[in-house]
Design an enzyme around this catalytic site. Structure first.
Site, PDB file in Angstrom:
ATOM      1  N   ASN A   1      -0.550   9.965 -11.728  1.00  0.00           N
ATOM      2  CA  ASN A   1      -1.278  10.460 -10.559  1.00  0.00           C
ATOM      3  C   ASN A   1      -0.876  11.897 -10.237  1.00  0.00           C
ATOM      4  O   ASN A   1      -1.722  12.753  -9.963  1.00  0.00           O
ATOM      5  CB  ASN A   1      -1.001   9.576  -9.344  1.00  0.00           C
TER       6      ASN A   1
ATOM      7  N   GLU B   1      10.107   5.639 -11.365  1.00  0.00           N
ATOM      8  CA  GLU B   1       9.382   4.649 -12.165  1.00  0.00           C
ATOM      9  C   GLU B   1       9.658   4.827 -13.657  1.00  0.00           C
ATOM     10  O   GLU B   1       8.962   4.227 -14.474  1.00  0.00           O
ATOM     11  CB  GLU B   1       7.872   4.756 -11.891  1.00  0.00           C
TER      12      GLU B   1
ATOM     13  N   ASN C   1       8.767   9.471   2.151  1.00  0.00           N
ATOM     14  CA  ASN C   1       8.020   9.139   3.358  1.00  0.00           C
ATOM     15  C   ASN C   1       8.987   8.827   4.500  1.00  0.00           C
ATOM     16  O   ASN C   1      10.212   8.857   4.339  1.00  0.00           O
ATOM     17  CB  ASN C   1       7.008   8.020   3.114  1.00  0.00           C
TER      18      ASN C   1
ATOM     19  N   LYS D   1       0.239  10.772  10.759  1.00  0.00           N
ATOM     20  CA  LYS D   1       0.810  11.819  11.626  1.00  0.00           C
ATOM     21  C   LYS D   1       1.004  13.132  10.887  1.00  0.00           C
ATOM     22  O   LYS D   1       1.393  14.127  11.501  1.00  0.00           O
ATOM     23  CB  LYS D   1       2.137  11.339  12.211  1.00  0.00           C
ATOM     24  N   GLY D   2       0.777  13.150   9.567  1.00  0.00           N
ATOM     25  CA  GLY D   2       0.891  14.397   8.825  1.00  0.00           C
ATOM     26  C   GLY D   2       2.125  14.449   7.946  1.00  0.00           C
ATOM     27  O   GLY D   2       2.507  13.460   7.316  1.00  0.00           O
TER      28      GLY D   2
ATOM     29  N   ASP E   1      -8.886   3.409   1.010  1.00  0.00           N
ATOM     30  CA  ASP E   1      -7.872   3.025   0.026  1.00  0.00           C
ATOM     31  C   ASP E   1      -6.782   4.085   0.044  1.00  0.00           C
ATOM     32  O   ASP E   1      -7.020   5.241  -0.310  1.00  0.00           O
ATOM     33  CB  ASP E   1      -8.499   2.924  -1.372  1.00  0.00           C
TER      34      ASP E   1
ATOM     35  N   THR F   1      -4.025   3.996  -1.764  1.00  0.00           N
ATOM     36  CA  THR F   1      -3.298   4.032  -3.026  1.00  0.00           C
ATOM     37  C   THR F   1      -3.391   5.421  -3.657  1.00  0.00           C
ATOM     38  O   THR F   1      -4.478   5.955  -3.832  1.00  0.00           O
ATOM     39  CB  THR F   1      -3.865   2.994  -4.018  1.00  0.00           C
TER      40      THR F   1
ATOM     41  N   ASP G   1       0.939  10.465  -3.926  1.00  0.00           N
ATOM     42  CA  ASP G   1       1.066  11.147  -5.220  1.00  0.00           C
ATOM     43  C   ASP G   1       0.165  12.372  -5.278  1.00  0.00           C
ATOM     44  O   ASP G   1       0.540  13.415  -5.829  1.00  0.00           O
ATOM     45  CB  ASP G   1       0.694  10.190  -6.359  1.00  0.00           C
TER      46      ASP G   1
ATOM     47  N   GLY H   1      -9.559   3.965  -5.757  1.00  0.00           N
ATOM     48  CA  GLY H   1      -9.019   4.248  -7.084  1.00  0.00           C
ATOM     49  C   GLY H   1      -7.779   5.097  -7.019  1.00  0.00           C
ATOM     50  O   GLY H   1      -7.258   5.413  -5.936  1.00  0.00           O
TER      51      GLY H   1
END
Length: 290
Positions: free
Chosen positions: A42, A136, A179, A209-210, A233, A235, A239, A274
């Site tokens: 991504n 990952e 985050n 909130k930005g 979405d 998801t 990224d 997506g």
């Protein structure tokens, strides 16, 4: 300049659900789509679409040629992606109508990348290039240390969050993105706030909130508000934000402008279903009206 991404490559199986399933619940999906995904892929697609030259370092299994071809079609460099015997990573993603999701991740080939492949890739980088990693893949700490030795700007996106993994790379980082929940978890593990961990640039994403940038040297804080959109979405939104921020910095934009552009890209992303395949390009981001 260029961005070198030690990143995951996954097949994202996205199931549209009437609601997120509860423990023990059997629930029929409304729709199934397969996308190129993985936090690494991504970010490579996002940074490429934002205008940067990106070299992806990673691994796929015998079933992963389609993913490499997809990355290449989007413009990312794929010469440092190995094919291994372990199956390609994949994620099973459930998304409810409001855009929230649940994800089951199988790391697969992403966790078996060997050191020789990493060394061969990074020794081709130029001082000042950006190196980015996520939690990952294998070899995160080794890549961070090598990147520092080679004079790269070493960046880490601290997801999926693991306190030990973050602390292993912290001594080598120039840039950390995480985050709000991950920032709290890191503070619990280290005893230090994001501005006290010794990293020059820290961005904490705050969802609706930005996002907040903290200068680890001066303590200055920059707040960038989120844009109001109807999410379908979420998801890959984080990224997309990361890839766009790094690309903007790679192209010489100041931090405030980089974060604003990344916020616009992430806002567009959450209006689409997506992952890598629907990340907006720079022209879309610049001309979008919110």
């Amino acid at each position: 300049m260029a961005i070198w991404n030690l990143g995951s490559i996954n097949a994202d199986m996205v199931y549209a659900m009437p609601h997120l399933p509860a423990a023990g619940e059997t629930l029929a999906a409304l729709r199934l789509d397969r996308f190129l995904g993985g936090k690494g892929a991504n970010m490579s697609v996002a940074a490429t679409r934002a205008g940067s030259k990106v070299h992806h370092i990673g691994a796929v299994g015998p079933d992963g040629a389609w993913a490499v071809a997809r990355l290449q079609a989007y413009g990312a460099g794929t010469g440092h992606i190995a094919q291994v015997e372990t199956p390609t990573g994949h994620a099973i993603i459930a998304v409810e109508p409001g855009g929230e999701n649940q994800i089951i991740l199988f790391p697969g080939a992403n966790r078996v990348l060997d050191r020789d492949r990493l060394d061969q890739a990074l020794t081709q980088a130029d001082a000042g290039d950006i190196l980015v990693m996520q939690n990952e893949t294998s070899l995160q700490a080794e890549a961070a240390q090598l990147g520092r030795q080679l004079g790269l700007r070493v960046c880490y996106a601290a997801a999926p969050f693991d306190a030990e993994a973050v602390q292993a790379v912290l001594p080598y980082l120039d840039f950390l993105i995480l985050n709000e929940v991950e920032a709290q978890q890191l503070q619990q593990a280290t005893g230090d706030t994001p501005g006290e961990i010794g990293v020059k640039d820290v961005i904490v994403t705050l969802g609706a909130k930005g996002a907040r940038h903290i200068d680890g040297e001066t303590g200055a804080v920059l707040e960038i508000p989120a844009l109001p959109v109807a999410a379908v979405d979420t998801t890959g939104a984080g990224d997309t934000f990361t890839g766009y921020v790094l690309s903007a910095l790679d192209r010489g934009l100041p931090m405030a402008e980089a974060m604003t552009q990344a916020s616009r890209a992430a806002a567009l992303m959450v209006t689409r279903r997506g992952t890598a395949d629907v990340i907006p390009d720079l022209q879309e981001v610049q001309t979008a009206r919110f």
